[in-house]
Scaffold this motif. Structure first.
Motif, PDB file in Angstrom:
ATOM      1  N   SER A  53       0.822  -1.220   0.000  1.00 19.89           N
ATOM      2  CA  SER A  53       0.000   0.000   0.000  1.00 19.89           C
ATOM      3  C   SER A  53       0.844   1.252   0.000  1.00 19.89           C
ATOM      4  CB  SER A  53      -0.934  -0.014   1.211  1.00 19.89           C
ATOM      5  OG  SER A  53      -1.738  -1.170   1.221  1.00 19.89           O
ATOM      6  N   GLY A  54       1.976   1.206   0.668  1.00 22.33           N
ATOM      7  CA  GLY A  54       2.925   2.312   0.696  1.00 22.33           C
ATOM      8  C   GLY A  54       4.301   1.783   1.029  1.00 22.33           C
ATOM      9  N   SER A  55       5.319   2.430   0.528  1.00 26.03           N
ATOM     10  CA  SER A  55       6.687   1.976   0.773  1.00 26.03           C
ATOM     11  C   SER A  55       7.624   3.166   0.706  1.00 26.03           C
ATOM     12  CB  SER A  55       7.114   0.908  -0.239  1.00 26.03           C
ATOM     13  OG  SER A  55       7.048   1.425  -1.556  1.00 26.03           O
ATOM     14  N   ALA A  56       8.814   2.987   1.285  1.00 30.07           N
ATOM     15  CA  ALA A  56       9.811   4.058   1.290  1.00 30.07           C
ATOM     16  C   ALA A  56      11.184   3.443   1.503  1.00 30.07           C
ATOM     17  CB  ALA A  56       9.511   5.090   2.379  1.00 30.07           C
ATOM     18  N   TYR A  57      12.200   4.203   1.092  1.00 30.64           N
ATOM     19  CA  TYR A  57      13.600   3.802   1.261  1.00 30.64           C
ATOM     20  C   TYR A  57      14.371   4.997   1.789  1.00 30.64           C
ATOM     21  CZ  TYR A  57      18.429   2.623   0.091  1.00 30.64           C
ATOM     22  OH  TYR A  57      19.777   2.398   0.146  1.00 30.64           O
ATOM     23  N   LEU A  58      15.194   4.764   2.802  1.00 34.98           N
ATOM     24  CA  LEU A  58      15.963   5.834   3.437  1.00 34.98           C
ATOM     25  C   LEU A  58      17.420   5.426   3.526  1.00 34.98           C
ATOM     26  CD1 LEU A  58      15.033   8.039   6.426  1.00 34.98           C
ATOM     27  CD2 LEU A  58      17.153   6.731   6.566  1.00 34.98           C
ATOM     28  N   ALA A 178      15.586   6.306  14.986  1.00 32.69           N
ATOM     29  CA  ALA A 178      15.196   7.557  14.337  1.00 32.69           C
ATOM     30  C   ALA A 178      14.999   7.355  12.838  1.00 32.69           C
ATOM     31  CB  ALA A 178      16.258   8.633  14.591  1.00 32.69           C
ATOM     32  N   ALA A 179      15.899   6.619  12.205  1.00 36.63           N
ATOM     33  CA  ALA A 179      15.752   6.353  10.776  1.00 36.63           C
ATOM     34  C   ALA A 179      14.521   5.500  10.502  1.00 36.63           C
ATOM     35  CB  ALA A 179      17.008   5.671  10.240  1.00 36.63           C
ATOM     36  N   ALA A 180      14.228   4.531  11.384  1.00 37.48           N
ATOM     37  CA  ALA A 180      13.043   3.688  11.193  1.00 37.48           C
ATOM     38  C   ALA A 180      11.757   4.508  11.313  1.00 37.48           C
ATOM     39  CB  ALA A 180      13.049   2.554  12.219  1.00 37.48           C
ATOM     40  N   ILE A 181      11.705   5.437  12.252  1.00 35.59           N
ATOM     41  CA  ILE A 181      10.514   6.290  12.389  1.00 35.59           C
ATOM     42  C   ILE A 181      10.331   7.151  11.149  1.00 35.59           C
ATOM     43  CG2 ILE A 181       9.533   8.202  13.702  1.00 35.59           C
ATOM     44  CD1 ILE A 181      10.771   7.016  16.214  1.00 35.59           C
ATOM     45  N   ASN A 182      11.410   7.726  10.642  1.00 34.89           N
ATOM     46  CA  ASN A 182      11.304   8.594   9.471  1.00 34.89           C
ATOM     47  C   ASN A 182      10.861   7.826   8.230  1.00 34.89           C
ATOM     48  OD1 ASN A 182      12.146  10.901  10.899  1.00 34.89           O
ATOM     49  ND2 ASN A 182      14.300  10.435  10.557  1.00 34.89           N
ATOM     50  N   VAL A 183      11.441   6.648   8.000  1.00 39.54           N
ATOM     51  CA  VAL A 183      11.072   5.895   6.804  1.00 39.54           C
ATOM     52  C   VAL A 183       9.668   5.320   6.941  1.00 39.54           C
ATOM     53  CG1 VAL A 183      12.018   3.658   7.533  1.00 39.54           C
ATOM     54  CG2 VAL A 183      11.976   4.242   5.114  1.00 39.54           C
ATOM     55  N   ALA A 184       9.249   4.949   8.151  1.00 41.98           N
ATOM     56  CA  ALA A 184       7.886   4.451   8.347  1.00 41.98           C
ATOM     57  C   ALA A 184       6.862   5.561   8.138  1.00 41.98           C
ATOM     58  CB  ALA A 184       7.750   3.842   9.747  1.00 41.98           C
ATOM     59  N   CYS A 195      -3.081  10.945   9.166  1.00 38.73           N
ATOM     60  CA  CYS A 195      -2.310  11.114  10.394  1.00 38.73           C
ATOM     61  C   CYS A 195      -2.498  12.541  10.900  1.00 38.73           C
ATOM     62  CB  CYS A 195      -0.822  10.846  10.149  1.00 38.73           C
ATOM     63  SG  CYS A 195      -0.444   9.177   9.582  1.00 38.73           S
ATOM     64  N   LEU A 196      -2.174  12.746  12.177  1.00 39.60           N
ATOM     65  CA  LEU A 196      -2.267  14.066  12.769  1.00 39.60           C
ATOM     66  C   LEU A 196      -1.262  15.031  12.151  1.00 39.60           C
ATOM     67  CD1 LEU A 196      -2.610  13.103  16.542  1.00 39.60           C
ATOM     68  CD2 LEU A 196      -4.402  14.037  15.084  1.00 39.60           C
ATOM     69  N   ASP A 197      -0.071  14.539  11.871  1.00 41.22           N
ATOM     70  CA  ASP A 197       1.013  15.381  11.381  1.00 41.22           C
ATOM     71  C   ASP A 197       2.101  14.454  10.842  1.00 41.22           C
ATOM     72  OD1 ASP A 197       2.604  17.520  10.813  1.00 41.22           O
ATOM     73  OD2 ASP A 197       3.283  17.851  12.868  1.00 41.22           O
ATOM     74  N   LEU A 198       3.089  15.040  10.202  1.00 39.89           N
ATOM     75  CA  LEU A 198       4.255  14.270   9.772  1.00 39.89           C
ATOM     76  C   LEU A 198       5.158  14.046  10.985  1.00 39.89           C
ATOM     77  CD1 LEU A 198       5.351  15.680   6.290  1.00 39.89           C
ATOM     78  CD2 LEU A 198       4.359  13.454   6.809  1.00 39.89           C
ATOM     79  N   LEU A 199       5.341  12.801  11.337  1.00 38.37           N
ATOM     80  CA  LEU A 199       6.187  12.453  12.473  1.00 38.37           C
ATOM     81  C   LEU A 199       7.632  12.346  12.005  1.00 38.37           C
ATOM     82  CD1 LEU A 199       6.598  11.475  15.404  1.00 38.37           C
ATOM     83  CD2 LEU A 199       6.089   9.159  14.591  1.00 38.37           C
ATOM     84  N   ALA A 200       8.519  13.075  12.649  1.00 36.87           N
ATOM     85  CA  ALA A 200       9.943  13.047  12.333  1.00 36.87           C
ATOM     86  C   ALA A 200      10.723  12.732  13.606  1.00 36.87           C
ATOM     87  CB  ALA A 200      10.412  14.376  11.744  1.00 36.87           C
ATOM     88  N   ALA A 201      11.852  12.091  13.448  1.00 40.47           N
ATOM     89  CA  ALA A 201      12.681  11.700  14.592  1.00 40.47           C
ATOM     90  C   ALA A 201      14.094  12.215  14.397  1.00 40.47           C
ATOM     91  CB  ALA A 201      12.696  10.185  14.755  1.00 40.47           C
ATOM     92  N   GLY A 202      14.739  12.500  15.501  1.00 38.42           N
ATOM     93  CA  GLY A 202      16.115  12.988  15.476  1.00 38.42           C
ATOM     94  C   GLY A 202      16.862  12.545  16.718  1.00 38.42           C
ATOM     95  N   VAL A 203      18.177  12.607  16.644  1.00 37.13           N
ATOM     96  CA  VAL A 203      19.044  12.177  17.744  1.00 37.13           C
ATOM     97  C   VAL A 203      19.948  13.336  18.136  1.00 37.13           C
ATOM     98  CG1 VAL A 203      20.780  10.506  18.500  1.00 37.13           C
ATOM     99  CG2 VAL A 203      19.018   9.814  16.863  1.00 37.13           C
ATOM    100  N   GLY A 204      20.067  13.552  19.422  1.00 33.24           N
ATOM    101  CA  GLY A 204      20.997  14.534  19.971  1.00 33.24           C
ATOM    102  C   GLY A 204      21.912  13.860  20.978  1.00 33.24           C
ATOM    103  N   ALA A 205      23.089  14.418  21.189  1.00 34.17           N
ATOM    104  CA  ALA A 205      24.059  13.807  22.103  1.00 34.17           C
ATOM    105  C   ALA A 205      24.909  14.887  22.747  1.00 34.17           C
ATOM    106  CB  ALA A 205      24.939  12.797  21.377  1.00 34.17           C
ATOM    107  N   VAL A 206      25.508  14.529  23.875  1.00 37.73           N
ATOM    108  CA  VAL A 206      26.467  15.380  24.581  1.00 37.73           C
ATOM    109  C   VAL A 206      27.792  14.632  24.606  1.00 37.73           C
ATOM    110  CG1 VAL A 206      27.063  16.496  26.760  1.00 37.73           C
ATOM    111  CG2 VAL A 206      24.686  16.484  25.971  1.00 37.73           C
ATOM    112  N   VAL A 207      28.830  15.244  24.065  1.00 38.17           N
ATOM    113  CA  VAL A 207      30.143  14.618  23.947  1.00 38.17           C
ATOM    114  C   VAL A 207      31.183  15.513  24.604  1.00 38.17           C
ATOM    115  CG1 VAL A 207      29.497  13.460  21.801  1.00 38.17           C
ATOM    116  CG2 VAL A 207      30.573  15.704  21.709  1.00 38.17           C
TER     117      VAL A 207
END
Length: 311
Positions: A53-58, A178-184, A195-207
């Motif tokens: 029904s729908g597909s994507a590649y990231l 994060a990549a799985a959420i974006n491609v899904a 859907c309510l909105d476009l769901l996007a995911a991201g990662v932040g870190a402290v180094v």
């Protein structure tokens, strides 16, 4: 008499060669060439599986330098996702007023340097559970009573956390989620599921930063840092300013914590990375819509030409 149907080995015994990495390759330096707020380039395309029904590649780009190692650790992430549904539940199933969502994440056998098995591992189960919880927060489930939708994410190449690449935990796991959420989300939009909105995911870190101070960065890669104090992944709805999924790891000492490197700053970094991924989602979906309109126009033009030729 020798057998001519096969290649015979040597008569005596031989010792296989052993390749030992040099001292520089054993402990290669890790250095981030990107700016702290610079994201890796992302490639996203929808509509690659005609039967779904729908597909994507990231795909995420590799860091722009090669590490001097005999078997370098990969940092490229390649995922494919297919959505099947909404489809009716079996007649024997009890009535459900909401859409039943099932999400799964599966590693391909060649996704990592250590070959993956076919039996679902605990890592795959954890990723599938977090992906399902994130997508449930964006779907309008009450519009499909007694229906189900299946979302299958396949990891074609994963990001290793360490040199051995024998496990996924911490930063590599967060980047995969994060990549799985974006491609899904792109596959759900391609399936035209409300859907309510476009769901996007991201990662932040402290180094660790210069002068023994902590530094907050966006979209970290495991091969670019020797030490990660803490990391966080969020699923973010931009138009509603809501977080539907959050997962953090690590800690920061009290003397090193600042407003920008504390937990609030860590979440803000992940949200900023999610906003950058949202931009890629918008562009990929607009491009998919343009392709669909062109294909529909060509189909209609072909039908008109056929009618004119028949008359």
């Amino acid at each position: 008499m020798s057998d001519r149907r096969r290649i015979n080995g040597p008569a005596g015994t031989t010792i296989p060669p052993a390749f030992a990495p040099s001292a520089q390759a054993a402990n290669p330096p890790r250095r981030r060439l990107r700016k702290p707020n610079e994201l890796r380039k992302m490639f996203l395309q929808t509509g690659l599986v005609p039967s779904a029904s729908g597909s994507a590649y990231l795909e995420l780009e590799t860091p722009p330098y090669a590490r001097p190692a005999f078997a370098p650790t990969s940092s490229t992430i390649k995922l494919s996702c297919s959505v099947h549904g909404p489809k009716p539940l079996p007649r024997t199933a009890s009535f459900s007023p909401n859409l039943q969502l099932t999400a799964s994440v599966k590693f391909a056998p060649f996704a990592t340097r250590v070959r993956q098995g076919y039996v679902p591992t605990q890592t795959e189960k954890d990723l599938g559970l977090h992906l399902e919880n994130a997508l449930k927060g964006v779907l309008l489930a009450d519009r499909w009573p007694k229906s189900a939708v299946d979302i299958a994410v396949t990891v074609l190449e994963g990001e290793d956390d360490q040199e051995e690449g024998d496990r996924f935990a911490g930063l590599g796991l967060f980047n995969l989620l994060a990549a799985a959420i974006n491609v899904a989300m792109a596959a759900l939009a391609d399936a035209k599921i409300d859907c309510l909105d476009l769901l996007a995911a991201g990662v932040g870190a402290v180094v660790p930063g210069p002068d023994s101070k902590s530094l907050r960065i966006l979209d970290p890669a495991a091969v670019e840092h020797d030490e990660i104090h803490s990391s966080c992944v969020v699923g973010y709805l931009s138009s509603r300013d809501e977080i539907v999924e959050i997962w953090s790891n690590g800690s920061i000492s009290a003397q090193d914590a600042t407003p920008s490197t504390g937990f609030d700053g860590l979440v803000d970094a992940a949200v900023a990375a999610a906003r950058g991924a949202r931009t890629v989602l918008n562009e990929a979906l607009l491009e998919s819509l343009t392709r669909s309109q062109i294909a529909l126009k060509n189909t209609r033009q072909g039908e008109i030409n056929d009618v004119e030729m028949n008359t």
